[in-house]
Each structure stands twice: as structure tokens, then as C-alpha cells.
Design an enzyme around this catalytic site. Structure first.
Site, mmCIF file in Angstrom:
data_model
loop_
_atom_site.group_PDB
_atom_site.id
_atom_site.type_symbol
_atom_site.label_atom_id
_atom_site.label_comp_id
_atom_site.label_asym_id
_atom_site.label_seq_id
_atom_site.Cartn_x
_atom_site.Cartn_y
_atom_site.Cartn_z
ATOM 1 N N TRP A 1 0.831 -1.212 0.000
ATOM 2 C CA TRP A 1 0.000 0.000 0.000
ATOM 3 C C TRP A 1 0.860 1.255 0.000
ATOM 4 C CZ3 TRP A 1 -4.538 -0.624 -1.847
ATOM 5 C CH2 TRP A 1 -5.209 -1.844 -1.673
ATOM 6 N N ASP B 1 -1.559 6.665 6.472
ATOM 7 C CA ASP B 1 -2.604 5.744 6.043
ATOM 8 C C ASP B 1 -2.834 4.808 7.226
ATOM 9 O OD1 ASP B 1 -4.211 3.777 5.044
ATOM 10 O OD2 ASP B 1 -2.944 3.290 3.316
ATOM 11 N N LYS C 1 -12.426 -1.837 7.615
ATOM 12 C CA LYS C 1 -11.727 -2.740 8.512
ATOM 13 C C LYS C 1 -12.224 -2.544 9.950
ATOM 14 C CE LYS C 1 -8.336 -2.327 5.002
ATOM 15 N NZ LYS C 1 -7.903 -3.598 4.473
#
Lengths: 360, 360
Positions: B100, B171, B195
Site C-alpha cells: 500500500w 494511512d 476494517k
């Protein structure tokens, strides 16, 4: 008290859809999981998104050379994505029919290397009509953008005008699945889901393959070709919204498809327009031949009386009837899931209000 | 059969949240409407979004000089929005700790007028550790970007390193509300909801006011300052996702807030790491001091055996245990809503499998 929800969006959903969503909330198809909990790479979710796409293709008779994308960001992000993907270094034509057209035009103008030309507008009369399209338009333009139904002003294109060989890009947010347009008359169609498709946060894009950008866009999330290549799974899509959309598509199909549902839509709209025409108190601000069957504004001509009507209506369970601040008065949004009984109840209430307020 | 959902996202949600959503599906607070049907301008929805924001502020102790935004497009759109809003004409620093991070770096590099410098990386060892940060970094940089928890690789920053006066952009998609970081140590935090917050299609951004862009961004939907000015209601937000997030925040609060939930998270992770350490068959591919308590990969070292384990686990109701294709093996994602009983059941199953496959 029965509640009738006239909201312009997010809007009323079919009761049957909500009941299915309710019953499946904790356990989708004996998986032991909610749809919200499914991995977007799971076979269960893959079946949901594929079924949603197949149903939409069937309902709208989408030809094979069009891609169907499930994206995020609403029509507002499409205002930027359309010129970014289709018109860089080119000219883009716009028809200005209201508040949302204006936002689309302004987003295109904000791009450095897109030339924007407004070829027709009804701004001179506060967007109360659909303007004529000039006979000759630049045939080298990347596209011509129209708003098929103007949610705020209550106008709609009954037929799609001819623009020669220039691809038509349509913001169809408020009348997708509520018209008999032909997909092949468009190059690209986009629609926020929160009116006739499902919950807010999902945007449907239908795009002819030859219009997909050849060059990558600087931002992957704004790149139609990349999204198409990944079948809307470049990143995690709004999975629950796509599931609700699938349920709505199944419901539309059960109503006789788009033909069945638009017949009912026309009936609902006709009832209300007739009531307005027959009234001595209420009137439509929109030119007769430009009227939307989806969003129906009406006014008394007296702001205080409009306010009194809105207050009294709310007390009777008629929710979200207040018109948009730019138009005033009232607005009845009669999307596919809005029941005809709600229109009949509103008309009865309007007649009662008219009698009590000096009408006859 | 009890189903335990180890999905890396969209992921398991608290059962109590799903039950509330189920009971309110057709009638939210006696409104006669579903939350999905509420106008985003209605007082009922305004209360939902305001409560969601207040709860998140309380749970994370977000200082008053930070804005909380509810956006769309996932972390993937933030990869573009962060440099677009914060680093035009400037240098942006990145720490590369996995798949990511790499996407975030690549999105920043795609912008013409942003200079990108990767100041630390663990790519040399397939991202199995959190790299040291150089003592001196460019103090004029717009920001330094880190991925606090690496969902795929199973590493995490236990503490946030010091970067001097350079604002930290994080992030935090996979460990927001599952750590004891202090918001004031960050300039900007973003997280996809799917999540620890709610359904996919919602992105939370927490940004220090002085970092908000002074100049308008060419696309309104990509403009933090505009979104902040409009309290996330520039256009229709993902209303149902925000409602579920509100329910999740209420649930986290009832679990003793972030302190309560992270204590439980640490317990769950410790159980599994201890089982892996004590096993002669399973091992962790991640350096001890860099291990995530949220996403826990483990392998046997034998691809065929990993496959056999994954198949047998699936048959026992352990869903989505298969590791990401770039790492292989298995991965247990133990988000806040994942029950400790599921960890205990997994460990019992791992012990049984080990006995049956040549372990002792």
C-alpha cells in the site's frame, strides 16, 4: 400515520428490497456473514456484482460494446472525470439546463486543457424549459453533455436530440431506469445511485468502449479505462451499495422492467399534473412540453402560503415536499419506488388545503 | 457450524451493530423511513453524521484544531488527494513499508509538480520489518507519509517515529481505533472504513486545519478545504456507511473505548503469536519487533502444506484465512470486531493440524 417520502435523493426505496436486506443482514445466503462483511474478492460478492451488472444490462438493453462501472464519488466526481478522460486537448460542448448542468460546466472549465462551449441554455428563464439545440454544432467536439432530468427545476428531455456524430454524455442521475431512452444514443451515461438505484455512495457509469481513455489518467481512481479493466474492483468498491442496487434491479425486473415501471411513473406524474392544472391555487413553474415525470415542482405564487402548505403537509406525514431553495415552493419527487397511493393522498391533501385557503 | 471471518477487509462487524441495523432497517427512530431513504439534508441524518463525528473525536481524543471528514473513494483516492492538496510545488517524503505504501508513492509520483523522496524502505527483505528512519530528513518537506499498519505484510509502527517539524501523514486504514497513537503526532490521518469502522465506500480523513489547502483544487470532490467548509456535505455523502460507522463508534465506546478495545486486541494477537512461536510447523515471516497486532501472517514454509491447511480451515468455518498472493501462506486479520473465541478456535485447529501433519 403513513409516511410518504418525496425526497429528491437519497430517496424512497422499494419496501420489498428493504425487507430482503433486513432478513439477510446477519447471514447472507447461509454464509454466516453479512454482505457488509464479505471480502470484495469472495465468490459470494463476485456473484453479487456480476448479477447486478447483468440485470442492469438486461433492464436497459445495454449493448455489448459498453462497459458498466460501479464507482464512488457521486455525479459530482463524474463532472470532473468525464472531461478528464474524454476531452483533454479537445473541445467539450454542454447544454445548460439547471443547477447540476452548471456544476458540470464549471468542473470542465476548471481543467486547463479542455475548451468548454455552452451550446444551449435555459438560464434566461430560470431553467423552466428545455432549450432548442442549434442545428449545427462542432462535429469535432469530444462530446456534448446533457442533464437528462433536472432534479431541482423539474424539467426533462423527453427525447434525446440529435447531435450528429458527437457522442452524447448524460448525467442521468435522477431518471435512470425511468425513461425509454436508448443506450446506443449515448456515448457515456452516469448516475448517482441515490434516486432510482440504491443508497448514496454508489455511482453507475455506462461507457462505450471506444471512448475509454487511451492514455492513463494521473490518478488511478479517476481513470475509466483502469476501472473497466479491473471490472470496478481496482480497489474495494462500495459493496453494500452494489448489493442493494442488485436487489433494486431485481425489483424493477419484477415490475415489468423499465417499460412496466415507466408506465406506472407516467400514471403517477399525470395524476399530479392534472391536479395542478385543475387547481386554482397551485401551479407548475415549468413549461408544459419540458416537464419531468420524476421531479414535479409546484407553487402557489405566495411564499407564505407555500410555507403554510409545507408545514401542514409535513404534519400529515408528507416528508421532504419542500422545494429546493433556488426554486422555492414544493417539489414532489416521484421516483420508481414511490407508491401511487402517496400521489393520491397528496392530491387529496392539496384539494383540502385549497378549499381551506380561499380556493373553491 | 460457527463461522469466523478473518477477512482483511471488508471485514467482520460487531454482531450488536448488525442487529441494530437490522431492527432499524425499515423504520429509523419511528420516522417511517430507512436510514438509506433519509435526505442527507434532513435533521435525522444531520444528527447521525454529527454524532458519528463527535464519537470519533471522543474515542481518538481528536483536538479541536483538526477537521473530521467523511469522504468516498477509499485510501486509493487519498493516495492522490494527499499530495494534490498538501504538496504541490513541494517535496513529499515517503516511508515504503509494503504494497500500500508503494501505491501511495506511485500516486504521488504521478503528479507533475510534486517531488517524491523515499526516505526509508524495507523492500530489501520483502517488507518483513519496519525500517529505521534516518536521523536527518528534509525539514522543508510538505509531509512524510507512513502506513501505520501494513495489512498485507503484517507489520506495524508500534510507536510513531519523530520527524522533527515535518507533518506526518498516515494511512491508518487497517489499525485506526486499534492503537494508542496520539492524533496530535499527525498532520493528517486517513482510513478506508472497511476494517475497523464500517462498510466499504466510506473514507475517514482527520486533518489539522493549518494544513488545509489555501488554493482551490481543480476538482471540488478532491478538495479537502471545500469538503471541510461543507462539513462533508458538499454533495451527497455515503449516508448509510456513516450510519453504520456511528453504530460501530458507539460499540467501541461500550467496549471501554480505544483503551479497552486495544487491550483486547493485544490479548487476541498475543494468543496467536504465542501459538505460532510454540509451533514446530507454523512460523511468522515477520521480524519480532515489527509485528502487527491486527494482521498476522503465518506460513509452514511448504506451499502445498499451506494450501492443505487453508482448505481444511475453510471446511471448518475459518473464512478468508488465505494469505495475500504476494506473501502466500495464511493471514489472520484480527480487527476490533473479531471475537477472541475465534482466535482460540483457530489455535486449537492449528494444533490439531500440526499433530496430523508430522508435528508433535
Amino acid at each position: 400515520m403513513t409516511i410518504y417520502n418525496f425526497s429528491a435523493g437519497p430517496a424512497v426505496l422499494p419496501k420489498a428490497v428493504l425487507e430482503t436486506a433486513q432478513s439477510e443482514m446477519l447471514d447472507y445466503k447461509s454464509s454466516g456473514m453479512s454482505v457488509m462483511e464479505l471480502s470484495h474478492r469472495s465468490s459470494l460478492f463476485e456473484e453479487i456484482i456480476q448479477t447486478a451488472e447483468n440485470l442492469l444490462r438486461e433492464l436497459m438493453a445495454i449493448p455489448d460494446n459498453y462497459k458498466v462501472l460501479f464507482l464512488q464519488g457521486g455525479a459530482s466526481l463524474q463532472f470532473t472525470m468525464v472531461p478528464l478522460n474524454l476531452a483533454q486537448g479537445k473541445k467539450a460542448l454542454y447544454v445548460n439546463t439547471g443547477s447540476w448542468s452548471k456544476k458540470a460546466i464549471s468542473a470542465a472549465k476548471a481543467l486547463d486543457n479542455v475548451e468548454v462551449e455552452v451550446i444551449a441554455s435555459s438560464e434566461d428563464k430560470n431553467f423552466t424549459y428545455i432549450p432548442e439545440i442549434p442545428k449545427t454544432i462542432d462535429q469535432n467536439a469530444a462530446y456534448v453533455h446533457i442533464t437528462t432530468n433536472n432534479t431541482i427545476e423539474g424539467t426533462a428531455f423527453e427525447k434525446i436530440p440529435s447531435f450528429g456524430k458527437v457522442p452524447v454524455v448524460a448525467d442521468m442521475s435522477s431518471n435512470i431506469l425511468a425513461n425509454d431512452y436508448k443506450v446506443e444514443d449515448f456515448g457515456l451515461i452516469y448516475a448517482g445511485a441515490q434516486k432510482n438505484i440504491g443508497p448514496a455512495g454508489l455511482t453507475v457509469v455506462i461507457v462505450r468502449e471506444d471512448l475509454l481513455n487511451k492514455k492513463a489518467i494521473f490518478a488511478p481512481m479517476l481513470d475509466y479505462a483502469l476501472q473497466a479493466k479491473n471490472n470496478s474492483l481496482y480497489n474495494t468498491p462500495p459493496t453494500y451499495g452494489i448489493y442493494i442496487a442488485k436487489l433494486v434491479f431485481e425489483w424493477v425486473k419484477a415490475q415489468g422492467g423499465v417499460a412496466g415501471i415507466t408506465a406506472e411513473d407516467r400514471k403517477k406524474a399525470q395524476l399530479l399534473y392534472d391536479a395542478i392544472e385543475n387547481s386554482h391555487l397551485f401551479k407548475s413553474p415549468v413549461e408544459k412540453k419540458s416537464r419531468s415525470i420524476t421531479n414535479i415542482p409546484f407553487i402557489t405564487g405566495d411564499e407564505d402560503l407555500d410555507k403554510a402548505f409545507n408545514q401542514a403537509a409535513l404534519a400529515q406525514g408528507f416528508e421532504n415536499l419542500k422545494g429546493h431553495r433556488s426554486v422555492g415552493g414544493m417539489r414532489a419527487s416521484l421516483y420508481n419506488a414511490f407508491p401511487i397511493e402517496g400521489v393520491e393522498a397528496l392530491i387529496a391533501f392539496m384539494e383540502k388545503f385549497e378549499k381551506e385557503n380561499g380556493g373553491e
